[in-house]
Design a protein around this motif. Structure first.
Motif, short mmCIF file in Angstrom:
data_model
loop_
_atom_site.label_atom_id
_atom_site.label_comp_id
_atom_site.label_asym_id
_atom_site.label_seq_id
_atom_site.Cartn_x
_atom_site.Cartn_y
_atom_site.Cartn_z
N GLU A 27 0.80 -1.21 -0.12
CA GLU A 27 -0.11 -0.04 -0.01
C GLU A 27 0.78 1.20 0.09
OE1 GLU A 27 -4.05 0.80 1.64
OE2 GLU A 27 -2.78 1.09 3.59
N GLY A 28 0.42 2.16 -0.83
CA GLY A 28 1.14 3.61 -0.68
C GLY A 28 2.00 3.85 -1.83
N TRP A 29 2.56 2.62 -2.49
CA TRP A 29 3.41 2.82 -3.57
C TRP A 29 2.77 3.56 -4.93
CZ3 TRP A 29 7.40 -1.84 -4.62
CH2 TRP A 29 8.14 -1.85 -3.59
N TYR A 30 3.56 4.29 -5.45
CA TYR A 30 3.09 4.90 -6.82
C TYR A 30 3.93 3.89 -7.82
CZ TYR A 30 1.24 9.08 -4.56
OH TYR A 30 0.67 9.96 -3.83
N GLY A 34 3.98 -0.99 -17.58
CA GLY A 34 4.30 -1.12 -18.82
C GLY A 34 3.23 -1.93 -19.54
N ILE A 35 3.28 -1.96 -21.03
CA ILE A 35 2.29 -2.53 -21.87
C ILE A 35 2.64 -4.30 -21.77
CG2 ILE A 35 1.57 -2.83 -24.31
CD1 ILE A 35 2.24 0.04 -24.76
N GLY A 36 1.54 -5.00 -21.94
CA GLY A 36 1.49 -6.34 -21.87
C GLY A 36 1.17 -6.84 -20.62
N ILE A 37 2.01 -7.96 -20.24
CA ILE A 37 1.52 -8.55 -18.84
C ILE A 37 1.58 -7.55 -17.78
CG2 ILE A 37 2.29 -10.41 -17.20
CD1 ILE A 37 3.43 -11.83 -19.44
N PRO A 38 2.64 -6.48 -17.78
CA PRO A 38 2.63 -5.71 -16.75
C PRO A 38 1.09 -4.93 -16.32
CG PRO A 38 4.80 -5.43 -17.89
CD PRO A 38 3.61 -6.42 -18.71
N THR A 39 0.54 -4.56 -17.54
CA THR A 39 -0.63 -3.88 -17.43
C THR A 39 -1.85 -4.54 -16.78
OG1 THR A 39 -0.44 -2.98 -19.42
CG2 THR A 39 -2.64 -2.86 -18.79
N LEU A 40 -1.83 -6.10 -16.59
CA LEU A 40 -2.51 -7.03 -16.04
C LEU A 40 -2.49 -6.87 -14.46
CD1 LEU A 40 -2.42 -10.27 -18.08
CD2 LEU A 40 -3.97 -8.30 -18.32
N VAL A 41 -1.19 -6.24 -13.95
CA VAL A 41 -0.87 -6.29 -12.58
C VAL A 41 -1.87 -5.62 -11.55
CG1 VAL A 41 0.67 -5.62 -11.00
CG2 VAL A 41 1.49 -6.60 -12.92
N SER A 42 -2.62 -4.46 -12.26
CA SER A 42 -3.38 -3.68 -11.53
C SER A 42 -4.61 -4.48 -10.98
CB SER A 42 -3.85 -2.28 -12.18
OG SER A 42 -4.29 -2.59 -13.48
N ASP A 43 -5.07 -5.46 -11.88
CA ASP A 43 -6.29 -6.06 -11.83
C ASP A 43 -6.13 -7.11 -10.58
OD1 ASP A 43 -7.35 -5.16 -14.12
OD2 ASP A 43 -6.97 -7.12 -15.25
N PHE A 44 -5.01 -7.34 -10.06
CA PHE A 44 -4.93 -8.17 -9.04
C PHE A 44 -4.28 -7.45 -7.82
CE2 PHE A 44 -4.27 -10.68 -12.75
CZ PHE A 44 -5.18 -11.48 -12.46
N VAL A 45 -4.37 -6.19 -7.38
CA VAL A 45 -4.13 -5.36 -6.46
C VAL A 45 -5.58 -5.29 -5.95
CG1 VAL A 45 -3.56 -3.25 -5.38
CG2 VAL A 45 -1.92 -4.38 -7.25
N PRO A 46 -5.64 -5.79 -4.60
CA PRO A 46 -7.11 -5.75 -3.92
C PRO A 46 -7.53 -3.98 -3.88
CG PRO A 46 -5.60 -6.69 -2.32
CD PRO A 46 -4.75 -6.53 -3.81
N PRO A 47 -8.70 -3.85 -4.24
CA PRO A 47 -9.18 -2.34 -3.87
C PRO A 47 -8.91 -1.68 -2.79
CG PRO A 47 -11.09 -4.04 -4.64
CD PRO A 47 -9.78 -4.90 -4.36
N VAL A 51 -2.86 1.44 -3.70
CA VAL A 51 -1.64 1.45 -4.66
C VAL A 51 -1.95 2.55 -5.85
CG1 VAL A 51 -0.14 0.35 -6.32
CG2 VAL A 51 -0.95 -0.66 -4.07
N ILE A 52 -1.06 3.52 -6.12
CA ILE A 52 -1.33 4.55 -7.04
C ILE A 52 -0.88 4.38 -8.49
CG2 ILE A 52 -1.64 6.92 -7.51
CD1 ILE A 52 -1.91 7.39 -4.39
N PHE A 53 -1.64 4.10 -9.30
CA PHE A 53 -0.93 3.80 -10.87
C PHE A 53 -0.90 5.10 -11.76
CE2 PHE A 53 -2.74 -0.34 -9.32
CZ PHE A 53 -1.58 -1.00 -9.58
N HIS A 54 0.37 5.06 -12.11
CA HIS A 54 0.49 6.33 -13.11
C HIS A 54 0.58 5.69 -14.34
CE1 HIS A 54 4.10 8.75 -15.26
NE2 HIS A 54 3.40 9.44 -14.47
N SER A 55 0.36 6.66 -15.45
CA SER A 55 0.38 6.35 -16.76
C SER A 55 1.22 7.67 -17.46
CB SER A 55 -1.10 6.13 -17.37
OG SER A 55 -0.89 5.91 -18.84
N GLU A 56 2.02 7.21 -18.38
CA GLU A 56 2.93 8.11 -18.95
C GLU A 56 2.34 9.48 -19.55
OE1 GLU A 56 5.33 5.75 -21.53
OE2 GLU A 56 3.93 5.94 -22.99
N ASN A 57 1.04 9.23 -19.99
CA ASN A 57 0.53 10.31 -20.74
C ASN A 57 -0.16 11.37 -19.85
OD1 ASN A 57 -1.13 7.88 -20.57
ND2 ASN A 57 -2.75 8.94 -21.58
N GLY A 63 -7.59 4.21 -12.94
CA GLY A 63 -8.41 3.24 -12.49
C GLY A 63 -8.63 2.16 -13.68
N PRO A 64 -9.80 1.25 -13.69
CA PRO A 64 -9.84 0.11 -14.58
C PRO A 64 -10.45 0.79 -15.80
CG PRO A 64 -11.07 -0.28 -12.49
CD PRO A 64 -10.31 1.09 -12.40
#
Lengths: 221, 226
Positions: A27-30, A34-47, A51-57, A63-64
């Motif tokens: 918890e608490g990490w930013y 990346g594209i591919g398997i890494p993108t799937l990781v956020s689906d497995f972090v319990p709500p 954890v705060i996800f950053h997108s380069e754009n 969020g999902p």
């Protein structure tokens, strides 16, 4: 009776690899995925684990995917798929988005790769094919800039060639950058000694795993 | 009275000439100033150097400009996508020059130009093909690569709201390269979805103040469903 070497262990599938990475994100990490398997990781972090996800754009707090009737054409991720913004999220322009990346503000970046070398060098942007235009995107900034770089990839190529190598044969993205590698068979820390096995899928032996690596791997201490 | 709002595309693009270096906002098609690119095609200028994150997709906007043979060189980070066929064909035929720049370095080079910074050192790309031939300096024990500011003649950007002074807001991830490009060109032209009265934008939410904007043209595409 089937060949015992092929039935004693089960490699993780793509979702399994993403879930294994997600287990290790506190918890608490930013985090930038990346594209591919890494993108799937956020689906497995319990709500309930923030954890705060950053997108380069320029999206912080991504969020999902939205419901089909809730798509906003102006809100996409690095893979140019429609996404949502979590409560508490923010938008920034591109120079600030890459200041987040290059200024060492991200706790973690998870990227796919073609190869990782035992000294932490990563190759994930070009294969050296001549008549295809090269494309790099944010890979070099992410690899050089995040506090930690983890790679998630298959243990070997489709042809069975090892991806954990002594020295890269593909063009590097960054030197000495990778801290940990997650594959469909095991998790490795990249240390001064080289690859150290953190854990393996049940039933796999260190000898079998070594046979799928070009670099020497070391048992956990 | 300052009024940067123009009503025709011809006025908006007045002064853009052959050989110009043009910054084009957007990440993929989001935040890309499509109407201004269509106007540029109409204007007929050629031999252009385009700076944009991607090299166009599908057959519209930037891709269409390239399909007309107007682009001599593109400076970008990610020219490939499933539908970047126009660029791919030109590239394979040797009909377009490509300068590939890591995305963060591209953004920072544009930012530096707008901020009056001549060049900077970054660890990004050290030891890779994209740093070949570039000056390297050790800073605090880490090798850094020298990168120069990226100035342009023109910036074409997409905004959400604008007033007559050229103050701008953006929508969601449509912001991307637009604010920094607005600052880095001699002539900045914005297409805006909404025009509001002067004073209609909360000063706290203006992202690009009008000092960075020369012309605004109203191009409503219609509001998104949510």
């Amino acid at each position: 009776m089937p060949d015992t070497a092929t039935v004693r262990y089960t490699p993780l599938d793509r979702a399994g690899m993403a879930a294994r990475v997600a287990q290790d994100i506190p918890e608490g990490w930013y985090v930038n995925l990346g594209i591919g398997i890494p993108t799937l990781v956020s689906d497995f972090v319990p709500p309930d684990r923030e954890v705060i996800f950053h997108s380069e754009n320029g999206v912080l707090g991504m969020g999902p995917a939205p419901a089909p009737d809730k798509v906003d054409p102006w809100l996409i991720n690095a893979g140019k798929q429609h996404v949502t913004l979590r409560t508490g999220g923010a938008y920034v322009h591109h120079a600030d988005s890459f200041a987040i990346i290059r200024g060492g503000h991200l706790d973690l970046c998870v990227l796919g790769a073609y190869q990782v070398a035992e000294n932490g060098d990563i190759a994930n942007w070009a294969t050296g094919e001549r008549d295809v235009a090269p494309a790099v995107g944010g890979a070099m900034d992410l690899a050089a800039g995040a506090k930690r770089l983890w790679v998630v990839m298959e243990q070997t190529t489709k042809k069975g060639e090892p991806r954990l190598v002594k020295r890269l044969t593909y063009p590097p993205t960054a030197l000495g950058a990778v801290k940990r590698v997650y594959t469909n068979l095991a998790v490795f820390d990249v240390t001064e000694r080289g690859f150290v096995v953190r854990d393996m899928v049940p039933g796999l032996t260190l000898e079998e795993l070594q046979a799928k690596c070009e670099a020497t791997i070391h048992p956990p201490v | 009275m300052i009024n940067r709002i123009v009503t025709t595309m011809a006025e908006a693009l007045e002064g853009i000439t052959d050989g110009a270096t043009i910054l084009v906002g957007g990440f993929g098609n989001v935040g890309q100033p499509r109407a201004l690119l269509e106007g540029l095609i109409e204007r007929g200028v050629k031999d252009l150097t385009i700076v944009s994150n991607n090299a166009g997709s599908g057959g519209e906007g930037l891709a269409e400009l390239m399909a007309h043979g107007r682009v001599r060189k593109i400076i970008c980070s990610y020219p490939r996508s499933a539908t970047s066929t126009v660029f791919e064909e030109l590239y394979k035929a040797g009909k377009i020059e490509l300068e590939l720049v890591p995305q963060g370095t591209l953004a920072e080079r544009i930012r530096a130009a707008g901020a009056g910074i001549g060049a900077f050192y970054t660890p990004t790309a050290y030891g890779t093909k994209l740093a070949e031939g570039k000056e390297v300096r050790m800073i605090k024990g880490r090798p850094h690569v020298l990168e120069y500011a990226l100035h342009a003649d023109v910036a074409l950007i997409e905004a959400w709201q604008a007033d007559r002074w050229g103050n701008l807001t953006y929508r969601r991830s449509g912001r991307n390269f637009n604010p920094i490009m607005a600052m880095a060109a001699k002539l900045t032209i914005a297409q805006a979805q909404h025009i509001v009265e002067l004073g209609g934008l909360d000063p706290e939410v203006i992202v690009t103040p009008g000092i960075f904007v020369d012309r605004v043209i109203h191009v409503p595409y219609g509001d998104p469903p949510v």
